[in-house]
Enzyme design. Structure first.
Site, PDB file in Angstrom:
ATOM      1  N   ASP A 249      10.830 158.442  30.601  1.00 12.07           N
ATOM      2  CA  ASP A 249      11.961 158.645  31.502  1.00 12.07           C
ATOM      3  C   ASP A 249      13.171 159.071  30.666  1.00 12.07           C
ATOM      4  OD1 ASP A 249      13.981 158.558  33.373  1.00 12.07           O
ATOM      5  OD2 ASP A 249      13.404 156.602  34.202  1.00 12.07           O
ATOM      6  N   HIS A 278      14.139 153.697  37.668  1.00 12.80           N
ATOM      7  CA  HIS A 278      13.305 153.129  38.725  1.00 12.80           C
ATOM      8  C   HIS A 278      11.875 152.879  38.247  1.00 12.80           C
ATOM      9  CE1 HIS A 278      11.063 153.347  42.636  1.00 12.80           C
ATOM     10  NE2 HIS A 278      12.128 152.745  43.102  1.00 12.80           N
ATOM     11  N   ASN A 382      12.400 152.218  53.550  1.00 14.38           N
ATOM     12  CA  ASN A 382      13.518 151.295  53.772  1.00 14.38           C
ATOM     13  C   ASN A 382      14.447 151.716  54.898  1.00 14.38           C
ATOM     14  OD1 ASN A 382      12.518 150.028  51.552  1.00 14.38           O
ATOM     15  ND2 ASN A 382      14.184 150.549  50.184  1.00 14.38           N
ATOM     16  N   SER A 468      10.147 149.658  47.496  1.00 16.98           N
ATOM     17  CA  SER A 468       9.763 150.118  46.159  1.00 16.98           C
ATOM     18  C   SER A 468       9.395 148.950  45.260  1.00 16.98           C
ATOM     19  CB  SER A 468      10.916 150.888  45.514  1.00 16.98           C
ATOM     20  OG  SER A 468      11.032 152.178  46.033  1.00 16.98           O
TER      21      SER A 468
END
Length: 651
Positions: A249, A278, A382, A468
């Site tokens: 990342d 994340h 969500n 998540s």
């Protein structure tokens, strides 16, 4: 919007983001992006990087990319196509160029100019009308939203296991994270009870997300073996287009002016945000290093995480994510080296508004992964909305996970609906898992993160809430189930068997949800025990399988005793009827989807208990799932009763 994560800083804590629908993205000269509305009028318009065209099985276009390109050119050069664009749009027919062929056999094609919403719709319909074409869909972007942060100020001194309520037994123990008031834990997964059967050794879990950061509490041994599937430079952050080796990342920030739409980027003012990290949070929940005297724990600490970067500065496209699904599960992707660590489990804590028909790119990639034996776990979303309208939550064959909080209630943000498989801790934001109030940190889900606003800097830990966060709990427990099976000398469960183990060992909701969020809450200890061959969970393995329209005859049972049956209903079936007839005495007919109903009927989905032996329940549009049927004797029991289940199969 979908799959956002609510997060809170704590000491060296970093915020994180969830994956959602992308806003309008400006076109680049080489690959103009088109803008269309979603089916949700409340959602912003989204950008599409060309179209994905899938051809029917058996066609020359499916077998050969050159044949596919020739067919598309023929369709676009037809006089009827030119007439339609001229009459409807007062424009010439756009030219398209084939960019690449996906692993699933679909072609990514791009028009030579920016198209209006109407023109793009006409182009899609025109291509889809050709007899060789099975499906046409936009190659849309999916990305994260801003983080919603808690307002509580003071942080505890130790960010360790004691704050990870979501791993403990749901026995009502009071959890406290000062200065928040204590909360009784009815939402944990009983992780410690699962580790006696194994801790995930030998299992690979692919995390399709933002990648993974260097962190002392994360095992990054497969980070270089992972892959970065992001193909566009503005999205990947690399100098040129193209994919790259490694699952690291490098950041997904969009705070610089170069990311604004007006400058050719992918963000509108107000939507820009720092890097989310994340993927590290998700990876930590699954397999954070445990018993190392540092930080926090993971669900399956001996499992290996294979990081696959699919979400960057602009999110990720359908084409890139579909190829990543195929590769992560051990399939071949043109131009990408072989995956030497194929995953038994894939976790996708990403998604957005839109359905997932069986011939779509996502659905085909997931079906291919399942055929290789890979279980695919996804987050429900969500939006406090029906998950049937979200992708990949609505894709066939996935384990679709909703979120519950520390009290065991449905998290107010969690999507719901008939296609939810089960729930897991996603965390709450407000007291008592409510929908408003002063945010509290006790109910957040805690895992690894980073302090960097753009590129990675100092590692830390972060509390978040979202579906998540719920999905990786399930992915981690799936790894425990596999390791428990292997340690016990049993076969590795198939994706369908894994689904049944997780659902049939789930725990009944302590508070009956007003919306459907699956059969129950994830129970790690019972799932691992079932994987090892123990009779944990319900009595579903003892159920007698029924065939459609074939009666079971001569059933008898004493008062309060009974027999359990199972009928598997396929997708597309209609008008399910389950009934008893004949014999004598008193019978109660109790039915539940995915789980066996209790003998007292307290958790039955459907029941019929009128006097006598003639009982019946009906469902006009049944779920594609197993229906468990329990016949229980009333006063005096019953003798010689017949049971039959019928439904109309899909056309």
């Amino acid at each position: 919007m979908s799959l956002s994560c609510m997060s809170v800083r704590r000491g060296l804590l970093a915020t994180a983001l969830g994956a959602v629908l992308a806003p309008a993205i400006a076109a680049s000269p080489s690959a103009p992006l088109s803008i269309m509305s979603t089916a949700d009028p409340a959602a912003p318009k989204v950008a599409y990087d060309g179209l994905l065209v899938t051809y029917k099985s058996g066609t020359s276009e499916r077998r050969n990319a050159a044949a596919g390109a020739a067919t598309l050119q023929r369709v676009l050069r037809a006089p009827a196509t030119a007439s339609q664009f001229a009459a409807v749009h007062r424009a010439t027919t756009p030219a398209i160029a084939s960019t690449r062929r996906l692993a699933i056999g679909a072609d990514l094609v791009r028009p030579n100019r920016r198209l209006s919403e109407g023109e793009l719709d006409t182009l899609m319909r025109t291509l889809a009308a050709d007899p060789a074409v099975a499906h046409v869909e936009p190659n849309r972007y999916w990305r994260h939203l801003r983080t919603v942060r808690a307002t509580a100020a003071a942080a505890p001194n130790d960010p360790g296991f004691e704050v990870q309520w979501h791993f403990r037994a749901p026995d009502g123990t009071i959890e406290t994270l000062a200065p928040d008031p204590g909360v009784a834990n009815h939402g944990g997964i009983d992780l410690l009870g699962a580790w006696q059967y194994g801790r995930g050794a030998g299992v690979v879990v692919a995390v399709l997300d933002t990648g993974i950061t260097d962190h002392p509490d994360l095992d990054t041994s497969l980070a270089n073996a992972g892959y970065d599937f992001i193909s566009n430079a503005i999205n990947s952050g690399r100098a040129t287009d193209g994919r790259a080796a490694g699952g690291w990342d490098t950041g997904d920030w969009s705070t610089e002016d170069r990311f604004l739409v007006e400058n050719g980027g992918c963000m509108v003012p107000g939507e820009q945000r720092p890097s989310s990290w994340h993927g590290s949070h998700v990876a930590g929940t699954i397999a954070q290093i445990t018993d190392n005297g540092l930080g926090m724990a993971g669900v399956a600490p001996d499992a290996k995480v294979l990081p696959v970067r699919v979400l960057g500065h602009c999110g990720g496209t359908t084409a890139d994510i579909a190829d990543a699904i195929v590769w992560a599960s051990g399939g071949s992707v043109p131009g990408v080296p072989e995956n030497k660590n194929p995953a038994e489990i894939i976790n996708m804590s990403l998604g957005g508004y839109g359905t997932c028909p069986s011939d779509s790119a996502y659905a085909q990639a997931i079906a291919a992964a399942r055929q290789r034996g890979t279980t695919v776990v996804v987050a429900a979303g969500n939006d406090n909305n029906d998950a049937a309208s979200f992708t990949p939550a609505s894709c066939p064959g996935v384990i679709n996970v909703a979120a519950t909080g520390i009290t065991g209630k449905r998290a107010y943000y969690s999507n719901f609906g008939a296609n939810i498989t089960l729930s897991a801790p996603g965390g709450g934001v407000y007291p008592d898992d409510g929908v408003s109030g002063q945010s509290v940190r006790t109910g957040f889900v805690w895992s690894a993160g980073n302090r960097g606003e753009t590129t990675p800097t100092e590692p830390g830990y972060v509390g978040q809430s979202g579906t998540s966060m719920a999905a990786p709990h399930v992915a981690g427990v799936a790894a425990l189930v596999i390791s428990a099976a292997v340690q016990a000398g049993r076969p590795v469960p198939t994706p369908q068997e894994m689904r049944e183990i997780l659902t049939q060992t789930s725990r009944d909701f302590p508070v009956r949800p007003l919306r459907q969020i699956g059969v129950g809450i994830l129970d790690a200890a019972k799932a691992a025990a079932r994987g090892a061959g123990s009779a944990a969970g319900g009595d579903e393995p003892t159920a007698i399988r029924m065939a459609r329209t074939v009666p079971v005859t001569g059933v008898s049972a004493a008062a309060d005793a009974g027999v359990l049956y199972r009928i598997d209903v396929p997708a597309g079936a209609r008008n399910l009827q389950i009934r008893t007839y004949g014999g004598r005495g008193q019978v109660k007919l109790l039915t539940r989807v995915g789980r066996s109903p209790a003998p007292d009927g307290s958790n039955a989905t459907l029941r019929s208990t009128r006097p006598g032996t003639t009982q019946s329940v009906q469902v006009t549009i049944p779920l594609a799932d197993s229906y468990f049927v329990r016949l229980v004797g009333g006063t005096g029991g019953f003798q010689g009763v017949n049971l039959v289940a019928t439904y109309s199969p899909a056309p």
